[in-house]
Scaffold this motif. Structure first.
Motif, PDB file in Angstrom:
ATOM      1  N   GLY A   1       0.779  -1.161   0.003  1.00 18.24           N
ATOM      2  CA  GLY A   1       0.218   0.130   0.263  1.00 18.24           C
ATOM      3  C   GLY A   1       1.103   1.134   0.048  1.00 18.24           C
ATOM      4  O   GLY A   1       2.363   1.385  -0.744  1.00 18.24           O
ATOM      5  N   ASN A   2       0.392   2.428   0.087  1.00 23.89           N
ATOM      6  CA  ASN A   2       1.407   3.705   0.520  1.00 23.89           C
ATOM      7  C   ASN A   2       1.507   3.479   2.090  1.00 23.89           C
ATOM      8  O   ASN A   2       0.861   3.538   3.393  1.00 23.89           O
ATOM      9  CB  ASN A   2       0.125   4.754   0.814  1.00 23.89           C
ATOM     10  N   VAL A   3       2.966   4.549   1.894  1.00 23.07           N
ATOM     11  CA  VAL A   3       4.043   4.388   3.295  1.00 23.07           C
ATOM     12  C   VAL A   3       3.986   6.249   2.867  1.00 23.07           C
ATOM     13  O   VAL A   3       4.482   6.851   1.947  1.00 23.07           O
ATOM     14  CB  VAL A   3       5.015   3.258   2.778  1.00 23.07           C
ATOM     15  N   ILE A   4       3.880   6.817   3.977  1.00 20.17           N
ATOM     16  CA  ILE A   4       4.249   8.217   4.081  1.00 20.17           C
ATOM     17  C   ILE A   4       4.968   8.283   5.845  1.00 20.17           C
ATOM     18  O   ILE A   4       5.558   7.874   6.693  1.00 20.17           O
ATOM     19  CB  ILE A   4       2.734   8.982   4.937  1.00 20.17           C
ATOM     20  N   CYS A   5       5.677   9.880   5.435  1.00 17.15           N
ATOM     21  CA  CYS A   5       6.319   9.802   6.162  1.00 17.15           C
ATOM     22  C   CYS A   5       6.806  11.249   6.628  1.00 17.15           C
ATOM     23  O   CYS A   5       6.624  12.227   5.427  1.00 17.15           O
ATOM     24  CB  CYS A   5       8.391   9.987   5.671  1.00 17.15           C
TER      25      CYS A   5
ATOM     26  N   SER B   1      -7.236   4.849   2.484  1.00 14.95           N
ATOM     27  CA  SER B   1      -7.322   3.441   3.142  1.00 14.95           C
ATOM     28  C   SER B   1      -6.575   2.372   3.235  1.00 14.95           C
ATOM     29  O   SER B   1      -6.117   1.787   3.486  1.00 14.95           O
ATOM     30  CB  SER B   1      -8.624   3.125   2.920  1.00 14.95           C
ATOM     31  N   ASP B   2      -4.760   3.081   2.145  1.00 11.91           N
ATOM     32  CA  ASP B   2      -3.957   1.863   1.701  1.00 11.91           C
ATOM     33  C   ASP B   2      -3.001   2.369   2.566  1.00 11.91           C
ATOM     34  O   ASP B   2      -2.145   2.336   2.017  1.00 11.91           O
ATOM     35  CB  ASP B   2      -4.124   2.560  -0.093  1.00 11.91           C
ATOM     36  N   ILE B   3      -3.271   3.429   3.015  1.00 16.26           N
ATOM     37  CA  ILE B   3      -2.257   3.636   3.895  1.00 16.26           C
ATOM     38  C   ILE B   3      -1.145   2.212   4.760  1.00 16.26           C
ATOM     39  O   ILE B   3      -2.245   1.989   5.488  1.00 16.26           O
ATOM     40  CB  ILE B   3      -2.100   5.087   4.697  1.00 16.26           C
ATOM     41  N   THR B   4      -0.190   1.457   5.261  1.00 17.01           N
ATOM     42  CA  THR B   4       0.329   0.689   5.693  1.00 17.01           C
ATOM     43  C   THR B   4       0.869   1.018   6.543  1.00 17.01           C
ATOM     44  O   THR B   4       0.676   1.182   7.577  1.00 17.01           O
ATOM     45  CB  THR B   4       0.621  -0.433   4.533  1.00 17.01           C
TER      46      THR B   4
ATOM     47  N   THR C   1      -7.482   1.504  12.053  1.00 19.68           N
ATOM     48  CA  THR C   1      -6.866   1.658  10.225  1.00 19.68           C
ATOM     49  C   THR C   1      -6.318   0.202  10.357  1.00 19.68           C
ATOM     50  O   THR C   1      -6.004   0.321   8.740  1.00 19.68           O
ATOM     51  CB  THR C   1      -6.385   3.137  10.330  1.00 19.68           C
ATOM     52  N   ASP C   2      -5.672  -0.194  10.733  1.00 24.67           N
ATOM     53  CA  ASP C   2      -4.395  -1.342  10.596  1.00 24.67           C
ATOM     54  C   ASP C   2      -3.235  -0.683  10.063  1.00 24.67           C
ATOM     55  O   ASP C   2      -2.833  -1.135   8.863  1.00 24.67           O
ATOM     56  CB  ASP C   2      -4.773  -3.010   9.858  1.00 24.67           C
ATOM     57  N   THR C   3      -2.577  -0.060  10.404  1.00 27.65           N
ATOM     58  CA  THR C   3      -2.249   0.999  10.393  1.00 27.65           C
ATOM     59  C   THR C   3      -0.409   1.090  11.088  1.00 27.65           C
ATOM     60  O   THR C   3      -0.509   1.057  12.395  1.00 27.65           O
ATOM     61  CB  THR C   3      -2.065   3.053   9.691  1.00 27.65           C
TER      62      THR C   3
END
Length: 138
Positions: free
Chosen positions: A30-34, A77-80, A112-114
């Motif tokens: 999915g998507n990774v945010i920093c 919702s694709d942020i992991t 959110t399972d993040t």
């Protein structure tokens, strides 16, 4: 899951975070945010990682910071994984508000399972024990 990278300035927290960001990108479907304060990680994280400067959005204080992170999760919702550098610079001082922040982040992570990873410029002994009820040290 909420994880913490703890140590004083110059102990390699940001380097450790960069390694975690890039590893998360490799493992994620999915998507990774920093999230960072300023724009110093541009050349250190993989280009497929969404790099966000808290300064650009006027994030100051733990309530604002939580709302910002929750809004990201609500909007995608694709942020992991969300990994953040400079937690105290963005949120504020060590104290009860920091504990509440991490309690809310732990609930957000569960719902959110993040996975969340934060750097904290402090001694572990200076952090309230309640933080370690909802977060683990990396």
């Amino acid at each position: 899951m909420v994880s913490l990278i703890i140590g004083h300035k110059g102990t390699g927290k940001t380097k450790h975070l960069i390694d975690e960001v890039n590893a998360a990108r490799e493992a994620s479907n999915g998507n990774v945010i920093c999230v960072e304060k300023g724009n110093k990680l541009t050349y250190d994280v993989k280009s497929s990682v969404r790099l966000v400067s808290a300064d650009e959005y006027g994030i100051k204080g733990y309530d604002s910071y939580y709302g910002f992170l929750a809004g990201m999760c609500a909007g995608d919702s694709d942020i992991t994984d969300i990994l953040a550098d400079g937690t105290l610079k963005i949120g504020g001082e060590i104290g009860p508000d920091l504990v509440v922040f991490f309690q809310k982040i732990a609930a957000l992570s569960d719902s959110t399972d993040t996975k969340f990873v934060f750097t904290l410029s402090a001694d572990e002994a200076d952090l309230p024990a309640e933080i370690f009820e909802v977060a683990q040290k990396l």
